[in-house]
Each structure stands twice: as structure tokens, then as C-alpha cells.
Write a protein that holds these residues in place. Structure first.
Motif, PDB file in Angstrom:
ATOM      1  N   TRP A 100       1.988   9.783   3.236  1.00  0.00           N
ATOM      2  CA  TRP A 100       2.282   8.535   3.934  1.00  0.00           C
ATOM      3  C   TRP A 100       2.854   7.494   2.984  1.00  0.00           C
ATOM      4  O   TRP A 100       3.792   6.763   3.326  1.00  0.00           O
ATOM      5  CB  TRP A 100       1.025   7.990   4.606  1.00  0.00           C
ATOM      6  CG  TRP A 100       0.774   8.553   5.965  1.00  0.00           C
ATOM      7  CD1 TRP A 100      -0.264   9.351   6.349  1.00  0.00           C
ATOM      8  CD2 TRP A 100       1.587   8.353   7.130  1.00  0.00           C
ATOM      9  NE1 TRP A 100      -0.148   9.669   7.691  1.00  0.00           N
ATOM     10  CE2 TRP A 100       0.981   9.068   8.189  1.00  0.00           C
ATOM     11  CE3 TRP A 100       2.762   7.652   7.380  1.00  0.00           C
ATOM     12  CZ2 TRP A 100       1.515   9.098   9.473  1.00  0.00           C
ATOM     13  CZ3 TRP A 100       3.302   7.675   8.663  1.00  0.00           C
ATOM     14  CH2 TRP A 100       2.682   8.379   9.692  1.00  0.00           C
ATOM     15  N   ILE A 101       2.295   7.436   1.778  1.00  0.00           N
ATOM     16  CA  ILE A 101       2.785   6.456   0.801  1.00  0.00           C
ATOM     17  C   ILE A 101       4.221   6.786   0.387  1.00  0.00           C
ATOM     18  O   ILE A 101       5.073   5.902   0.263  1.00  0.00           O
ATOM     19  CB  ILE A 101       1.845   6.416  -0.419  1.00  0.00           C
ATOM     20  CG1 ILE A 101       0.494   5.821   0.003  1.00  0.00           C
ATOM     21  CG2 ILE A 101       2.463   5.593  -1.555  1.00  0.00           C
ATOM     22  CD1 ILE A 101      -0.560   5.851  -1.075  1.00  0.00           C
ATOM     23  N   ALA A 102       4.503   8.083   0.196  1.00  0.00           N
ATOM     24  CA  ALA A 102       5.863   8.497  -0.154  1.00  0.00           C
ATOM     25  C   ALA A 102       6.826   8.205   0.996  1.00  0.00           C
ATOM     26  O   ALA A 102       7.949   7.718   0.778  1.00  0.00           O
ATOM     27  CB  ALA A 102       5.889   9.979  -0.505  1.00  0.00           C
ATOM     28  N   PHE A 103       6.383   8.490   2.227  1.00  0.00           N
ATOM     29  CA  PHE A 103       7.222   8.235   3.404  1.00  0.00           C
ATOM     30  C   PHE A 103       7.489   6.742   3.559  1.00  0.00           C
ATOM     31  O   PHE A 103       8.623   6.317   3.822  1.00  0.00           O
ATOM     32  CB  PHE A 103       6.537   8.791   4.653  1.00  0.00           C
ATOM     33  CG  PHE A 103       7.330   8.629   5.924  1.00  0.00           C
ATOM     34  CD1 PHE A 103       8.618   9.135   6.027  1.00  0.00           C
ATOM     35  CD2 PHE A 103       6.781   7.974   7.011  1.00  0.00           C
ATOM     36  CE1 PHE A 103       9.354   8.987   7.210  1.00  0.00           C
ATOM     37  CE2 PHE A 103       7.497   7.822   8.184  1.00  0.00           C
ATOM     38  CZ  PHE A 103       8.789   8.330   8.287  1.00  0.00           C
ATOM     39  N   ALA A 104       6.443   5.931   3.367  1.00  0.00           N
ATOM     40  CA  ALA A 104       6.613   4.479   3.450  1.00  0.00           C
ATOM     41  C   ALA A 104       7.538   3.989   2.347  1.00  0.00           C
ATOM     42  O   ALA A 104       8.343   3.069   2.558  1.00  0.00           O
ATOM     43  CB  ALA A 104       5.256   3.786   3.342  1.00  0.00           C
TER      44      ALA A 104
END
Length: 204
Positions: A100-104
Motif C-alpha cells: 500500500w505504501i509503495a502504491f501510494a
């Protein structure tokens, strides 16, 4: 209803798929226009409606190939990610925090790049590219939604009360997007007298 069903971000998932499909289609159309320009030099693009509303100036500028290749190729590859993530969420996938952090982070890059392109389009090129504006229109709310999910979905550890408050902000994302569009339109109007030109393009 199971805990999994309750916690599944269905609205976000559907939006990611929809936004990804729209963004990908806009990038595909811009890629086609770039290929037509390369094979038919000097021919006006099908999205060239006026001096103000056109694609050619943007595609031919250095801003249209910032990384050494046409920007639409970024969209063709990048918009696949929201579609895949949205489909995975609908299928019940529980994505890891690092994902999620990478996607964000990817969406933050897309948002920042779009803000920069908006500035370049208004203040340097003095044009509004139709397919570019479609990309702007889906990137902005998608960024807001994904960043909000980091808090509302518990990706970033915080209290249950704070997560509930963050979920409540989800209803304001459409308004935040509309305000963002209005700011862009206001800047374009002040700099280029854009509104009369857009109205004439649409209805003239």
C-alpha cells in the motif's frame, strides 16, 4: 456480514478500476496521436480543436517527453496498476502494508507529475490538451482516495477513533476533486481566458 466483507474497501476498488480504465484509454489515445504525428508529419491531430484546446503542442514539446520518451507511455503502463489493485481488492485480497505504501508512493508521483504538467500546460504552452485533461481528472481524486485509505484502512497504524474519522472524510473526496478542478480552471481562465474558448470548442 463477515469482518472481511466489512473491511474490504469496495468503493475504492471500483473507483480504482474505473479510474485506471479511463486513464489508460486517455493514454492510449494520446499514444495513437503521437504515432500518427510521427507517420504523418504536419498533419493536425484529431484532438486539435483550436489554438487553445489541442494535443499537438503538448505532444511535440519537451514537456511531452520529459523522461526521453512520450509521456503517454507512462500512462499505458502506470494505469494498469490501479486496475490490478482494484480487481485484487474486489477478489478479497489483503494487501501488505509495504504494498500500500509503495502504491501510494506511485500515486503521489503521478499526482505531482500531473500538477507539474498542469502548470506547464497553462503557463508555458498556453494550451489545454483534451486527453491530458482526462488524465488530470482521474489522477487527482485517485490520489486523494489512496492517501485517505492509508489512514482509514489502518495501513498507517493509528487509533480506531482516528480511522473512523478518516473514513468519514471519504465522502468529501468528490468535493475535494471538484474544488481542485475549479482551481485549475480558474488558473487557466486568468492566464489564457480559457472558459470562452472551451465553451466555443464544445458548442461553437
Amino acid at each position: 456480514m463477515s469482518d472481511t466483507a466489512r473491511s474490504r474497501p469496495t468503493v475504492l476498488a471500483i473507483w480504482l478500476i474505473l479510474a485506471g480504465a479511463i486513464g489508460w484509454w486517455a493514454a492510449f489515445q494520446l499514444t495513437l496521436e503521437k504515432l500518427r504525428a510521427l507517420t504523418n508529419p504536419g498533419e493536425a491531430a484529431s484532438c486539435d480543436f483550436s489554438v487553445l484546446v489541442q494535443c499537438t503542442a503538448n505532444l511535440d514539446s519537451w514537456q511531452g517527453s520529459v523522461f526521453g520518451f512520450p509521456n503517454p507511455l507512462l500512462g499505458l503502463s502506470g494505469w494498469i496498476a490501479p486496475i490490478v489493485v482494484g480487481a485484487a481488492l474486489l477478489a478479497g485480497a489483503r494487501l501488505a502494508r509495504w504494498f500500500w505504501i509503495a502504491f501510494a508512493g506511485g500515486m503521489a508521483f503521478a499526482f505531482g507529475f500531473v500538477v507539474w504538467l498542469i502548470g506547464q500546460s497553462i503557463y508555458e504552452l498556453n494550451t489545454l490538451c483534451p486527453w491530458c485533461m482526462v488524465t488530470w481528472a482521474v489522477t487527482i481524486p485517485t490520489f486523494y482516495a489512496v492517501i485517505l485509505h492509508l489512514f482509514a484502512g489502518g495501513v498507517i497504524p493509528m487509533s480506531a477513533r482516528t480511522r473512523r474519522r478518516a473514513r468519514g472524510f471519504g465522502a468529501w473526496i468528490p468535493l475535494a476533486a471538484i474544488v481542485s478542478y475549479a482551481v485549475v480552471l480558474l488558473l487557466a481562465q486568468v492566464e489564457m481566458d480559457a472558459i470562452p474558448n472551451i465553451v466555443q470548442t464544445l458548442f461553437g
